[in-house]
Write a protein that holds these residues in place. Structure first.
Motif, PDB file in Angstrom:
ATOM      1  N   PHE A 177       0.836  -1.199   0.000  1.00 15.06           N
ATOM      2  CA  PHE A 177       0.000   0.000   0.000  1.00 15.06           C
ATOM      3  C   PHE A 177       0.872   1.252   0.000  1.00 15.06           C
ATOM      4  O   PHE A 177       0.596   2.222  -0.724  1.00 15.06           O
ATOM      5  N   VAL A 178       1.925   1.253   0.807  1.00 16.19           N
ATOM      6  CA  VAL A 178       2.831   2.413   0.872  1.00 16.19           C
ATOM      7  C   VAL A 178       3.528   2.618  -0.470  1.00 16.19           C
ATOM      8  O   VAL A 178       3.661   3.754  -0.945  1.00 16.19           O
ATOM      9  N   VAL A 179       3.972   1.534  -1.088  1.00 16.32           N
ATOM     10  CA  VAL A 179       4.644   1.644  -2.389  1.00 16.32           C
ATOM     11  C   VAL A 179       3.706   2.229  -3.434  1.00 16.32           C
ATOM     12  O   VAL A 179       4.071   3.153  -4.178  1.00 16.32           O
ATOM     13  N   VAL A 180       2.480   1.719  -3.494  1.00 20.20           N
ATOM     14  CA  VAL A 180       1.503   2.224  -4.465  1.00 20.20           C
ATOM     15  C   VAL A 180       1.196   3.697  -4.196  1.00 20.20           C
ATOM     16  O   VAL A 180       1.113   4.513  -5.127  1.00 20.20           O
ATOM     17  N   GLY A 181       1.050   4.064  -2.916  1.00 19.15           N
ATOM     18  CA  GLY A 181       0.759   5.446  -2.566  1.00 19.15           C
ATOM     19  C   GLY A 181       1.911   6.394  -2.830  1.00 19.15           C
ATOM     20  O   GLY A 181       1.717   7.617  -2.922  1.00 19.15           O
ATOM     21  N   THR A 182       3.120   5.867  -2.964  1.00 24.36           N
ATOM     22  CA  THR A 182       4.300   6.692  -3.221  1.00 24.36           C
ATOM     23  C   THR A 182       4.588   6.839  -4.708  1.00 24.36           C
ATOM     24  O   THR A 182       5.287   7.770  -5.123  1.00 24.36           O
ATOM     25  N   LEU A 183       4.052   5.941  -5.536  1.00 26.13           N
ATOM     26  CA  LEU A 183       4.341   5.951  -6.972  1.00 26.13           C
ATOM     27  C   LEU A 183       4.050   7.289  -7.659  1.00 26.13           C
ATOM     28  O   LEU A 183       4.852   7.735  -8.487  1.00 26.13           O
ATOM     29  N   PRO A 184       2.900   7.961  -7.379  1.00 25.07           N
ATOM     30  CA  PRO A 184       2.634   9.205  -8.104  1.00 25.07           C
ATOM     31  C   PRO A 184       3.630  10.308  -7.789  1.00 25.07           C
ATOM     32  O   PRO A 184       3.717  11.297  -8.522  1.00 25.07           O
ATOM     33  N   ILE A 185       4.365  10.174  -6.694  1.00 19.52           N
ATOM     34  CA  ILE A 185       5.415  11.133  -6.361  1.00 19.52           C
ATOM     35  C   ILE A 185       6.756  10.628  -6.881  1.00 19.52           C
ATOM     36  O   ILE A 185       7.536  11.386  -7.478  1.00 19.52           O
ATOM     37  N   GLY A 186       7.025   9.345  -6.698  1.00 21.56           N
ATOM     38  CA  GLY A 186       8.321   8.792  -7.064  1.00 21.56           C
ATOM     39  C   GLY A 186       8.576   8.792  -8.564  1.00 21.56           C
ATOM     40  O   GLY A 186       9.694   9.095  -9.013  1.00 21.56           O
ATOM     41  N   VAL A 187       7.558   8.463  -9.372  1.00 24.36           N
ATOM     42  CA  VAL A 187       7.752   8.385 -10.820  1.00 24.36           C
ATOM     43  C   VAL A 187       8.113   9.749 -11.417  1.00 24.36           C
ATOM     44  O   VAL A 187       9.085   9.843 -12.189  1.00 24.36           O
ATOM     45  N   PRO A 188       7.388  10.844 -11.114  1.00 25.08           N
ATOM     46  CA  PRO A 188       7.807  12.147 -11.660  1.00 25.08           C
ATOM     47  C   PRO A 188       9.185  12.586 -11.178  1.00 25.08           C
ATOM     48  O   PRO A 188       9.935  13.208 -11.942  1.00 25.08           O
ATOM     49  N   VAL A 189       9.518  12.297  -9.920  1.00 29.31           N
ATOM     50  CA  VAL A 189      10.849  12.665  -9.419  1.00 29.31           C
ATOM     51  C   VAL A 189      11.919  11.937 -10.221  1.00 29.31           C
ATOM     52  O   VAL A 189      12.932  12.534 -10.628  1.00 29.31           O
ATOM     53  N   LEU A 190      11.726  10.654 -10.473  1.00 26.96           N
ATOM     54  CA  LEU A 190      12.675   9.897 -11.280  1.00 26.96           C
ATOM     55  C   LEU A 190      12.731  10.436 -12.704  1.00 26.96           C
ATOM     56  O   LEU A 190      13.815  10.538 -13.302  1.00 26.96           O
ATOM     57  N   TYR A 191      11.577  10.808 -13.251  1.00 27.48           N
ATOM     58  CA  TYR A 191      11.525  11.344 -14.611  1.00 27.48           C
ATOM     59  C   TYR A 191      12.348  12.625 -14.735  1.00 27.48           C
ATOM     60  O   TYR A 191      13.111  12.798 -15.696  1.00 27.48           O
ATOM     61  N   VAL A 192      12.206  13.519 -13.769  1.00 22.54           N
ATOM     62  CA  VAL A 192      12.966  14.771 -13.791  1.00 22.54           C
ATOM     63  C   VAL A 192      14.451  14.508 -13.568  1.00 22.54           C
ATOM     64  O   VAL A 192      15.315  15.151 -14.176  1.00 22.54           O
ATOM     65  N   ALA A 193      14.769  13.560 -12.697  1.00 20.98           N
ATOM     66  CA  ALA A 193      16.172  13.222 -12.459  1.00 20.98           C
ATOM     67  C   ALA A 193      16.847  12.739 -13.732  1.00 20.98           C
ATOM     68  O   ALA A 193      18.028  13.009 -13.972  1.00 20.98           O
ATOM     69  N   VAL A 194      16.079  12.041 -14.584  1.00 25.20           N
ATOM     70  CA  VAL A 194      16.636  11.515 -15.830  1.00 25.20           C
ATOM     71  C   VAL A 194      16.613  12.555 -16.938  1.00 25.20           C
ATOM     72  O   VAL A 194      17.594  12.741 -17.666  1.00 25.20           O
ATOM     73  N   ARG A 195      15.493  13.292 -17.063  1.00 25.19           N
ATOM     74  CA  ARG A 195      15.297  14.197 -18.196  1.00 25.19           C
ATOM     75  C   ARG A 195      15.783  15.613 -17.943  1.00 25.19           C
ATOM     76  O   ARG A 195      16.072  16.350 -18.890  1.00 25.19           O
TER      77      ARG A 195
END
Length: 238
Positions: A177-195
């Motif tokens: 549940f914690v992982v799923v609830g963190t995905l909408p924050i974690g994915v954009p952060v990773l995207y910006v870190a890469v792009r």
């Protein structure tokens, strides 16, 4: 296990589709220190979600004295309060969105259109000057102090505590549940870190879409979660 996971799906979506948290994240990722602030925001959000879950997963078994496998009377009472709050929030979110759309439709001048158009909360414009420490507190506070997100975490902890699972299985469900609830924050952060700076056009589009189109979706999710809690409350009281 399957019934528990099914009951947690709408609750998890209530956390995942938190518009204020995502809009704040977009503002953070458009700031001068996008990478470090994004990580700080993600850390704060994760600790807010996991901390509340851990707190209530410890608290509920401690105070819930089960008799013959039945939860005590306060459990349906808590569900009733959450159900009333969330269904009321659903009505408020929907009516506010409808009123904004009606104002835009009735606008007869450019000034009225601008006044009726959806805007980000004023305090989000100051986020671009935040350092990682303040951004961490922002991520933490937007979860812990947001009554809707916090309510979803408490409801999830309550459902897991009352499920017929051993301790290890309950911890695995809580972790998922914690992982799923963190995905909408974690994915954009990773995207910006890469792009890097190339991510800005997409972030601008996301911010615009969220500001103008999520009221119906969020109202529906809140209504579903609220009705489910009311149904469980009534069943527990009868």
């Amino acid at each position: 296990m399957a019934q528990l996971i099914f009951s947690l799906v709408p609750v998890a979506l209530g956390v995942v589709l938190s518009p204020l948290a995502i809009m704040a994240l977009v503002a953070v990722l458009l700031s001068r220190h996008a990478r470090t602030n994004g990580i700080a925001y993600l850390t704060g959000w994760f600790l807010g979600l996991s901390g509340l879950m851990a707190l209530f997963l410890w608290l509920f078994p401690l105070i819930a004295v089960h008799e013959r496998g039945q939860p005590p009377l306060w459990v349906p009472a808590v569900r009733l309060l959450f159900g009333i709050f969330l269904t009321s929030a659903a009505v408020w979110v929907y009516r506010k969105g409808r009123a904004r759309i009606a104002s835009m439709a009735a606008a007869s001048s450019p000034r009225e259109v601008v006044a009726a158009a959806p805007h980000l909360p004023g305090w989000l414009h100051t986020v671009e000057s935040f350092r990682p420490g303040r951004t961490f507190l922002l991520g933490l506070g937007l979860f812990v102090l947001n009554p809707v997100d916090a309510s979803c975490a408490v409801i999830a902890a309550l459902d897991i505590s009352l499920a017929d699972l051993d301790a290890d299985a309950g911890l695995w469900v809580a972790a998922a549940f914690v992982v799923v609830g963190t995905l909408p924050i974690g994915v954009p952060v990773l995207y910006v870190a890469v792009r890097g700076a190339a991510a800005q056009p997409l972030l601008d589009d996301v911010r615009t879409w969220i500001a103008g189109n999520t009221h119906v979706l969020n109202a529906a999710l809140l209504l579903v979660i609220g009705v489910l809690q009311l149904e469980k409350a009534v069943s527990g009281l009868l």
